[in-house]
Design a protein around this motif. Structure first.
Motif, short mmCIF file in Angstrom:
data_model
loop_
_atom_site.label_atom_id
_atom_site.label_comp_id
_atom_site.label_asym_id
_atom_site.label_seq_id
_atom_site.Cartn_x
_atom_site.Cartn_y
_atom_site.Cartn_z
N LEU A 1 0.82 -1.21 0.00
CA LEU A 1 0.00 0.00 0.00
C LEU A 1 0.86 1.27 0.00
CD1 LEU A 1 -3.09 -0.88 2.19
CD2 LEU A 1 -2.82 -0.92 -0.28
N ALA A 2 1.99 1.22 0.69
CA ALA A 2 2.89 2.38 0.68
C ALA A 2 3.31 2.68 -0.76
CB ALA A 2 4.11 2.12 1.55
N HIS A 3 3.60 1.62 -1.49
CA HIS A 3 4.03 1.77 -2.88
C HIS A 3 2.88 2.28 -3.76
CE1 HIS A 3 5.12 0.18 -6.92
NE2 HIS A 3 6.25 0.75 -6.57
N GLU A 4 1.71 1.67 -3.59
CA GLU A 4 0.57 2.04 -4.45
C GLU A 4 0.07 3.46 -4.16
OE1 GLU A 4 -1.18 -2.38 -5.42
OE2 GLU A 4 -2.30 -1.09 -4.07
N ARG A 5 0.10 3.85 -2.90
CA ARG A 5 -0.37 5.20 -2.57
C ARG A 5 0.54 6.24 -3.21
NH1 ARG A 5 -1.41 3.84 3.75
NH2 ARG A 5 -3.44 2.85 3.49
N ALA A 6 1.85 5.98 -3.17
CA ALA A 6 2.80 6.92 -3.74
C ALA A 6 2.55 7.09 -5.23
CB ALA A 6 4.22 6.45 -3.48
N SER A 7 2.29 5.98 -5.93
CA SER A 7 2.13 6.10 -7.38
C SER A 7 0.75 6.64 -7.76
CB SER A 7 2.40 4.76 -8.06
OG SER A 7 1.53 3.79 -7.56
N SER A 8 -0.28 6.36 -6.92
CA SER A 8 -1.62 6.82 -7.30
C SER A 8 -1.78 8.31 -7.01
CB SER A 8 -2.69 6.03 -6.57
OG SER A 8 -2.77 6.46 -5.24
N ARG A 9 -0.92 8.86 -6.16
CA ARG A 9 -1.06 10.29 -5.87
C ARG A 9 -0.22 11.17 -6.79
NH1 ARG A 9 -1.50 9.19 0.45
NH2 ARG A 9 -3.50 8.16 0.25
N ASP B 1 -8.40 0.29 0.21
CA ASP B 1 -7.50 1.43 0.14
C ASP B 1 -7.63 2.14 -1.21
OD1 ASP B 1 -5.16 2.72 1.62
OD2 ASP B 1 -4.34 2.45 -0.38
N ARG B 2 -7.78 1.34 -2.24
CA ARG B 2 -7.93 1.89 -3.59
C ARG B 2 -9.21 2.71 -3.71
NH1 ARG B 2 -6.39 2.97 -8.14
NH2 ARG B 2 -6.62 1.78 -10.06
N ILE B 3 -10.30 2.17 -3.16
CA ILE B 3 -11.59 2.85 -3.29
C ILE B 3 -11.60 4.12 -2.42
CG2 ILE B 3 -13.19 1.91 -1.53
CD1 ILE B 3 -14.01 1.65 -5.19
N ILE B 4 -10.87 4.11 -1.31
CA ILE B 4 -10.76 5.33 -0.47
C ILE B 4 -10.06 6.43 -1.28
CG2 ILE B 4 -9.68 6.32 1.60
CD1 ILE B 4 -10.03 3.47 2.89
N VAL C 1 -6.26 -3.54 10.71
CA VAL C 1 -6.94 -3.00 9.53
C VAL C 1 -7.14 -1.48 9.68
CG1 VAL C 1 -8.97 -3.15 8.03
CG2 VAL C 1 -8.09 -5.20 9.14
N LYS C 2 -7.50 -1.09 10.89
CA LYS C 2 -7.70 0.34 11.17
C LYS C 2 -6.40 1.11 10.95
CE LYS C 2 -9.07 2.22 15.15
NZ LYS C 2 -9.61 2.16 16.53
N GLU C 3 -5.30 0.52 11.43
CA GLU C 3 -4.00 1.18 11.30
C GLU C 3 -3.58 1.29 9.82
OE1 GLU C 3 -0.84 -0.82 13.46
OE2 GLU C 3 0.60 -0.01 12.02
N ILE C 4 -3.82 0.22 9.06
CA ILE C 4 -3.39 0.22 7.67
C ILE C 4 -4.22 1.21 6.84
CG2 ILE C 4 -3.28 -1.20 5.57
CD1 ILE C 4 -2.69 -3.61 7.49
N LEU C 5 -5.53 1.20 7.03
CA LEU C 5 -6.38 2.07 6.20
C LEU C 5 -6.49 3.48 6.77
CD1 LEU C 5 -9.25 -0.39 5.23
CD2 LEU C 5 -7.32 0.33 3.83
N SER C 6 -6.19 3.63 8.06
CA SER C 6 -6.29 4.89 8.80
C SER C 6 -7.55 5.71 8.48
CB SER C 6 -5.02 5.74 8.68
OG SER C 6 -4.68 5.98 7.36
N ILE C 7 -8.69 5.06 8.65
CA ILE C 7 -9.98 5.75 8.63
C ILE C 7 -10.75 5.31 9.88
CG2 ILE C 7 -10.11 6.03 6.12
CD1 ILE C 7 -12.09 3.68 6.04
#
Lengths: 99, 270
Positions: free
Chosen positions: A26-34, B153-156, B198-204
């Motif tokens: 997710l760290a990787h994907e967030r960086a590229s999607s932003r 995470d993608r949909i957020i 899950v809360k920590e990873i998605l942070s919502i």
């Protein structure tokens, strides 16, 4: 067998493996999607301009937008094939600019 | 002011329709006039989960195309006066939900209802984007499992960039995490991601944890939103989640393994 395996091979629980893997991906994907939408176009245009002066390949360019602290940086990294220069100028293997 | 809530997840099969039905019924039980809309064009299922499949005459697409008016298509729930179902069409034309048409229908629904629940299709294609576009709130339905968390995470991210609120630079859609199919016993054994992970990873913010429960299948078998089953842990967890959405403080239940009493264990009654 099963007994010895549980005795001598402490198994990491699968939930913590899942958490670790998710954090990394997710760290990787967030960086590229932003990344802003203009980066691919900028990359193409830079390739065209620089390509007029030096030999570069289509995948020899990397454009990344980063931020550290309060400043944003646009990093452009261009690899020049074999240092071939079309119209004079300094011959180097990499041309790097930070704005 | 009417509120539009999208129930979304990215991934399929995590419990969006179950959650939409339960949440809509839960809001109705709390006295709010609520409609639940099926956005899954071509794969209509909300009608079955709500138990009104034989009462569908007109649908979302009919209303958008002007072949029927809104009140002809809305189905009033037989269990509760505040609850309405707006079924979708079984057409195979995925692009039948035109944004202007949906916007017109939404505006009309806002005149009649306090809450509009949008049951999103899986994926990040046209249907899912249309379902989230008009949202004020989003419920991100997530299973404690890697692919579901990643898709959430993608949909957020998509909510933050592609919703109408994002496009108009308004206050962002407020997003809530709803963890479903949670098995506290497996979490205790380290076999399943814990709610805090899950809360920590998605942070919502966390809206609720719905335990894995036999009553969910039983509810869909009979076409009854699970909140109407007062004996069901999942039903009670949904009631809590609705209360939290409405601003109440409620402790999280069903997040630790159930202790079975000696007699229960002895006689095998769960």
């Amino acid at each position: 067998m099963g007994f010895f395996r549980t005795l001598f091979q402490p198994k990491r629980n699968s939930a913590s493996i899942a958490k670790e893997r998710l954090k990394i991906v997710l760290a990787h994907e967030r960086a590229s999607s932003r990344a802003p939408d203009f980066l691919p176009t900028l990359q193409r245009e830079l390739l065209a301009v620089v390509g007029r002066y030096v030999e570069i390949s289509d995948d020899g360019i990397r454009v990344t937008l980063g931020s550290s602290g309060g400043t944003s940086t646009l990093e452009i990294n261009i690899e020049i094939e074999g240092g071939k220069v079309k119209t004079g100028g300094p011959s180097g293997s990499a041309l790097s600019a930070a704005v | 002011m009417a509120k539009v809530i999208v129930v979304t997840s990215g991934k399929g099969g995590v419990g969006k329709t179950t959650t939409s039905a339960a949440f809509a019924a839960g809001l109705a039980l709390r006295g709010h006039k609520t409609v639940v809309i099926d956005f899954d064009v071509g794969l209509r299922n909300l009608d079955l989960v709500m138990g009104c499949e034989r009462r569908v005459v007109f649908d979302f697409i009919n209303v958008i195309n002007g072949d029927a008016n809104l009140n002809q298509a809305l189905i009033k729930d037989k269990r509760h006066d505040n609850l309405f179902i707006f079924p979708t069409s079984q057409t195979r034309d995925k692009n039948a939900l035109k944004r202007e048409g949906v916007e017109r229908v939404m505006e009309e629904l806002k005149q009649q209802f306090e809450y509009i629940i949008c049951d999103s299709p899986a994926g990040i294609e046209h249907g899912a984007i249309t379902a989230l576009y008009f949202a004020d709130s989003a419920i991100i339905v997530t299973n404690p499992e890697v692919s579901s968390v990643r898709d959430s995470d993608r949909i957020i991210g998509i909510l933050a960039s592609k919703s109408r609120r994002a496009e108009r630079n308004e206050a962002p859609v407020d997003v809530h995490l709803l963890l479903t199919r949670y098995d506290p016993a497996r979490v205790a054994k380290g076999e399943m991601l814990a709610v805090d992970d899950v809360k920590e990873i998605l942070s919502i913010p966390l809206l609720g944890v719905i335990p894995e429960s036999e009553s969910v299948l039983r509810a869909s078998n009979t076409g009854t939103p699970v909140v109407f089953d007062e004996d069901s842990p999942a039903g009670r967890a949904y009631v809590d989640a609705v209360a939290r959405y409405l601003g109440e403080q409620r402790e999280m239940r069903f997040v630790t393994p159930e202790r079975r009493s000696f007699f229960r264990a002895l006689f095998g009654r769960a």
